[in-house]
Scaffold this motif. Sequence first.
Motif, short mmCIF file in Angstrom:
data_model
loop_
_atom_site.label_atom_id
_atom_site.label_comp_id
_atom_site.label_asym_id
_atom_site.label_seq_id
_atom_site.Cartn_x
_atom_site.Cartn_y
_atom_site.Cartn_z
N UNK A 118 -45.39 -26.11 13.15
CA UNK A 118 -45.33 -26.40 11.73
C UNK A 118 -44.09 -27.24 11.44
N UNK A 119 -44.29 -28.48 11.19
CA UNK A 119 -43.21 -29.40 10.87
C UNK A 119 -43.43 -29.94 9.46
N UNK A 120 -42.34 -30.15 8.76
CA UNK A 120 -42.39 -30.64 7.39
C UNK A 120 -41.59 -31.93 7.28
N UNK A 121 -42.09 -32.78 6.44
CA UNK A 121 -41.40 -34.05 6.18
C UNK A 121 -41.25 -34.22 4.67
N UNK A 200 -51.92 -25.81 -2.62
CA UNK A 200 -53.25 -26.35 -2.37
C UNK A 200 -53.20 -27.69 -1.66
N UNK A 201 -52.11 -28.44 -1.79
CA UNK A 201 -51.99 -29.76 -1.16
C UNK A 201 -50.87 -29.78 -0.13
N UNK A 202 -50.59 -28.62 0.49
CA UNK A 202 -49.65 -28.49 1.61
C UNK A 202 -48.26 -29.00 1.27
N UNK A 203 -47.81 -28.74 0.08
CA UNK A 203 -46.46 -29.11 -0.32
C UNK A 203 -45.65 -27.84 -0.61
N UNK A 204 -44.34 -27.96 -0.55
CA UNK A 204 -43.46 -26.85 -0.85
C UNK A 204 -42.08 -27.39 -1.19
N UNK A 205 -41.27 -26.54 -1.83
CA UNK A 205 -39.88 -26.88 -2.14
C UNK A 205 -38.99 -26.24 -1.09
N UNK A 207 -37.52 -25.84 3.03
CA UNK A 207 -38.15 -25.40 4.27
C UNK A 207 -38.30 -23.88 4.27
N UNK A 208 -39.18 -23.34 5.12
CA UNK A 208 -39.39 -21.88 5.13
C UNK A 208 -38.14 -21.07 5.44
N UNK A 209 -37.25 -21.59 6.28
CA UNK A 209 -36.04 -20.84 6.61
C UNK A 209 -35.05 -20.77 5.46
N UNK A 210 -35.23 -21.58 4.42
CA UNK A 210 -34.34 -21.56 3.25
C UNK A 210 -34.83 -20.65 2.13
N UNK A 211 -35.95 -20.00 2.35
CA UNK A 211 -36.62 -19.28 1.25
C UNK A 211 -35.80 -18.09 0.75
N UNK A 212 -35.16 -17.34 1.61
CA UNK A 212 -34.46 -16.11 1.22
C UNK A 212 -32.96 -16.31 1.01
N UNK A 252 -30.91 -30.97 -4.78
CA UNK A 252 -30.92 -30.44 -3.41
C UNK A 252 -32.16 -29.67 -3.06
N UNK A 253 -33.04 -29.38 -4.01
CA UNK A 253 -34.31 -28.69 -3.74
C UNK A 253 -35.36 -29.75 -3.44
N UNK A 254 -35.42 -30.15 -2.21
CA UNK A 254 -36.27 -31.27 -1.79
C UNK A 254 -37.71 -30.84 -1.67
N UNK A 255 -38.60 -31.75 -2.01
CA UNK A 255 -40.04 -31.50 -1.90
C UNK A 255 -40.50 -31.94 -0.51
N UNK A 256 -41.16 -31.02 0.22
CA UNK A 256 -41.63 -31.29 1.56
C UNK A 256 -43.16 -31.15 1.62
N UNK A 257 -43.70 -31.77 2.67
CA UNK A 257 -45.14 -31.68 2.91
C UNK A 257 -45.35 -31.39 4.39
N UNK A 258 -46.34 -30.57 4.69
CA UNK A 258 -46.60 -30.20 6.07
C UNK A 258 -47.11 -31.41 6.84
N UNK A 259 -46.49 -31.68 7.98
CA UNK A 259 -46.85 -32.85 8.77
C UNK A 259 -48.15 -32.63 9.52
#
Length: 259
Positions: A118-121, A200-205, A207-212, A252-259
Amino acid sequence: MDPFEEFEFKPLTDGLGFHKKKSSTPAKDEKSADSFSSTLIKNQGLELIEETSTDPLRPPLPRKKSSPIPQAPGSLTEVGGDGTATGAVDEILKTLQKNRHLDFESSKQKISQTTAKEEYKKTVWSFSAALLDGMLVIASSLLCMILLLVITKVDLIGNLTNPDAQGMIYLSTLAMFGGVAFIYLVLNRIYLGCTPGEWAFDQRIGKPEELNKAMFSLKVVARSFLVVATGLIIFPLLSLLFNKDMAGSITGAQLYKKA
């Protein structure tokens, strides 16, 4: 001489109990029965009676180990390598434990491989994701307005058609809509990492390791406030024009999409 001295009472029959019957079986029969029973017990392997020692200080003799019972090959109680049935049970338990350990290791490797894949760009604002989130925000705002009107019993149509001089009815309606949008963005992005439209469109704010992380929550709050305060449309348009997530670059809250 007394005439009753020689007088003797005798029963008419033998069944009245005055005469004892002699045993019909001789002592030899008893000895042969005892020897036969002891021989039978020894042949069956049930030597339960040990010779008692006359000396009370003498330790008892060790008991003989029973010979293993032969079993059919392939049965659950098949004799193991140590000559007892427990050996086979131990081998089965060891095999099960080994298989469980191998399954755990394989599942762990699969999870690590899936996480590594799982890589995000970095990406920009998506109109489809924003449309879905906009519909959910409008539905939530209408629900809040219905609850407010039921509680306060205010005539909304009358206030909208005949507003006051300052137009506070319009400002309060927009403020309620902006508040619902702000809560919607903050809660979903902090606890889930993305809104339903972004998911729904594989986007997130972030990376997963920054969630907590606490800093990540502050960045999400700053981004949501900046977007809502500017009317929910200025920063998305700037992102499309410059092909860059402007709100993410500032907060600093960057928008990422799953590669």
